[in-house]
Design a protein around this motif. Structure first.
Motif, short mmCIF file in Angstrom:
data_model
loop_
_atom_site.label_atom_id
_atom_site.label_comp_id
_atom_site.label_asym_id
_atom_site.label_seq_id
_atom_site.Cartn_x
_atom_site.Cartn_y
_atom_site.Cartn_z
N PRO A 1 -6.70 5.92 4.41
CA PRO A 1 -6.84 5.21 5.69
C PRO A 1 -8.03 4.26 5.67
CG PRO A 1 -6.64 7.59 6.00
CD PRO A 1 -6.88 7.37 4.55
N LEU B 1 -4.12 -1.15 7.36
CA LEU B 1 -4.13 0.26 7.76
C LEU B 1 -4.55 1.17 6.62
CD1 LEU B 1 -0.76 0.40 9.74
CD2 LEU B 1 -3.07 0.18 10.68
N ARG B 2 -4.02 0.92 5.42
CA ARG B 2 -4.27 1.83 4.30
C ARG B 2 -4.30 1.06 2.98
NH1 ARG B 2 -3.01 6.73 6.53
NH2 ARG B 2 -3.23 7.80 4.53
#
Length: 202
Positions: free
Chosen positions: A143, A96-97
């Motif tokens: 992100p 995700l990040r």
């Protein structure tokens, strides 16, 4: 009367045995899941570009422990501006990040000036602004998933000149989809009637 007491005795025993996980256990699972330390593959080190010296894992450019703004860090990358470190994004689990921090290493003999950037191709995803020795590490959280990014580039650019530009990237981690799944699982556990009983009893 006996059957009622037996039923409650069973529930208490089950709670103590962990059959119905309590809130703290759910939170512990959520904390353990969803974070993966960034591992820089050998291929990335081979493709790293740096004006002087060599890139080091878990060590500063001067081959000492990583330290930024008086704080020591156990893991990271020590480099020297200007430099570019390619970083492939893992495919499994889904990322995700990218999170971490950066700054100029305390071990530099003089006052360097570096601007850190995280890039995807030619796109700048995050920039630190100008950083100098003695400043606290600057954190970032970028992100990845929604942009479909497969490769990131950690850039350390000289500002005035490249003297004493000992640049550190520290505490680098991938945040994965597992943290979201665990949170949903934890919520369903808390909503379970038996789990609520356990929370009251324990």
């Amino acid at each position: 009367m006996f059957s009622w007491m037996f039923s409650w005795s069973f529930v208490v025993a089950a709670c103590l045995a962990g059959l119905f996980p309590a809130q703290s256990r759910g939170e512990e699972k959520a904390a353990q899941s969803g974070t993966i330390a960034v591992k820089v593959p050998a291929s990335s080190l081979l493709m790293t570009r740096q004006e002087t010296g060599e890139t080091r894992l878990d060590r500063s450019f001067s081959n000492a422990g990583l330290s930024i703004g008086g704080k020591k860090y156990a893991t990271g990358i020590g480099t020297h501006a200007t430099s570019m470190i390619p970083l492939p994004v893992p495919e499994n689990p889904k990322v995700l990040r990218l999170e971490g921090a950066c700054g100029i290493d305390d071990g530099a003999d003089g006052d360097g000036s570096v601007e850190f950037r995280v890039m995807s191709g030619s796109e700048v995803l995050w920039s630190s602004g100008v950083m100098r020795r003695g400043m606290a590490a600057k954190k970032f959280s970028i992100p990845v998933a929604e942009n479909g990014i497969r490769h990131l580039y950690l850039m350390a650019d000289r500002v005035d000149n490249n003297s004493y530009d000992h640049a550190d990237w520290v505490d680098l981690v991938w945040k994965t989809v597992g943290s979201v799944q665990r949170s949903e699982e934890h919520t369903s556990e808390l909503q379970s009637p038996l789990n609520l009983v356990c929370r009251l009893l324990l």
